[in-house]
Design an enzyme around this catalytic site. Structure first.
Site, PDB file in Angstrom:
ATOM      1  N   SER A  69     -11.591 -15.507 -54.287  1.00 38.48           N
ATOM      2  CA  SER A  69     -12.189 -14.192 -54.522  1.00 38.48           C
ATOM      3  C   SER A  69     -12.727 -14.007 -55.934  1.00 38.48           C
ATOM      4  O   SER A  69     -13.688 -13.264 -56.133  1.00 38.48           O
ATOM      5  CB  SER A  69     -11.191 -13.079 -54.186  1.00 38.48           C
ATOM      6  OG  SER A  69      -9.959 -13.292 -54.835  1.00 38.48           O
ATOM      7  N   HIS A 107     -10.599 -10.944 -60.185  1.00 40.13           N
ATOM      8  CA  HIS A 107     -11.774 -10.276 -59.617  1.00 40.13           C
ATOM      9  C   HIS A 107     -12.672  -9.719 -60.716  1.00 40.13           C
ATOM     10  O   HIS A 107     -13.893  -9.907 -60.684  1.00 40.13           O
ATOM     11  CB  HIS A 107     -11.328  -9.142 -58.695  1.00 40.13           C
ATOM     12  CG  HIS A 107     -10.612  -9.611 -57.474  1.00 40.13           C
ATOM     13  ND1 HIS A 107     -10.053  -8.741 -56.566  1.00 40.13           N
ATOM     14  CD2 HIS A 107     -10.347 -10.856 -57.008  1.00 40.13           C
ATOM     15  CE1 HIS A 107      -9.492  -9.425 -55.588  1.00 40.13           C
ATOM     16  NE2 HIS A 107      -9.644 -10.715 -55.843  1.00 40.13           N
TER      17      HIS A 107
END
Length: 280
Positions: free
Chosen positions: A204, A257
């Site tokens: 991610s 992230h």
């Protein structure tokens, strides 16, 4: 070639291509999972083609488009109007490049091997302590991105990787995607280590790097061919915010992230004036 748009009506797509041909703008049609894709052959005509596409979308039933098809005087042998989609597997492969597919295969293989009891986490996880940051196992800065801990985690990340990574690889090149993969894994992984320790994994952080890159470069340089609907960007930013407020009910690598997004935005800004050379 540059993908101009995808239409769910094959006859309208053919009419638009015939009209563009009357302007000297050559295009090709291919069937895709979402319908019929229109590809620009002469990339130097991208700006003019984009303007004509906008005019078409504003009034797709205008007589000029059907008139162009009648004027061409040829039947469409390139499309099967009886079906609007390719085989899903064929289309999946069609929308990706070799590096995109290699990472997907690697993540699936690592997840499967870990599921049957081979110690993939031990071999690929981040450095367990600061004292090991300078040892020879340099792969540990990147390989945590290949580790996933549930089917949902794996599928979510791989779909985003395929969608964004496939665009970048086919329209910008495998080299750029490799740079984003390595930097978009290493820097977010380092940041996540300092925030939460070594127990993390997943693609991610890289996905957010690709997201930032596609969004910013498509804004600064539309001719590069990258596209990202604002709604998808908004969804991922909303997801990022939810993670920081701990509202998702599961541990989230928030630092990875955020740093991944910043990596992608920075690379997109650095590349905003790069020559456009589409790989497709």
């Amino acid at each position: 070639m540059i993908q101009l748009l995808v239409l769910d009506n094959a006859r309208m797509a053919h009419a638009l291509v015939d009209y563009l041909a009357t302007l000297g703008i050559g295009c090709e049609l291919t069937q895709s999972e979402l319908g019929v894709a229109i590809w620009l052959v002469d990339e130097a005509r991208f700006v003019q083609a984009q303007q004509e596409v906008k005019r078409f979308l504003a009034d797709p039933t205008h007589p000029r488009y059907m008139a162009a098809s009648w004027q061409s005087g040829r039947a469409d042998a390139r499309l099967d109007y009886s079906k609007g989609m390719l085989d899903p597997v064929t289309d999946f492969l069609h929308q990706a490049g070799p590096l995109t597919l290699l990472v997907i295969i690697g993540c699936l293989a690592i997840y499967a091997l870990d599921a049957i009891g081979l110690p993939m986490v031990d071999a690929l996880a981040f450095h367990p302590t600061l004292t090991q940051f300078t040892d020879w196992q340099l792969w540990r800065y990147v390989t945590p991105a290949l580790l996933h801990f549930s089917v949902l985690h794996l599928v979510f990340n791989l779909l985003w990787w395929w969608y964004l990574g496939g665009q970048i690889e086919q329209r910008i090149g495998s080299g750029k995607l490799l740079i984003l993969l390595l930097i978009g894994a290493a820097l977010p992984n380092i940041a996540e280590f300092f925030v939460s320790g070594p127990a993390f994994g997943g693609l991610s952080g890289v996905v957010y790097a690709l997201l930032g890159y596609c969004w910013l470069r498509s804004k600064w340089q539309p001719a590069c061919g990258l596209t990202l609907p604002p709604a998808l960007m908004g969804f991922m930013l909303f997801w990022l915010v939810l993670g920081f407020f701990d509202l998702l009910g599961t541990p989230i690598a928030n630092a990875a992230h955020l740093v991944g997004l910043l990596v992608g935005l920075l690379q997109g800004w650095l590349d905003r004036h790069s020559p456009v050379s589409h790989q497709r």
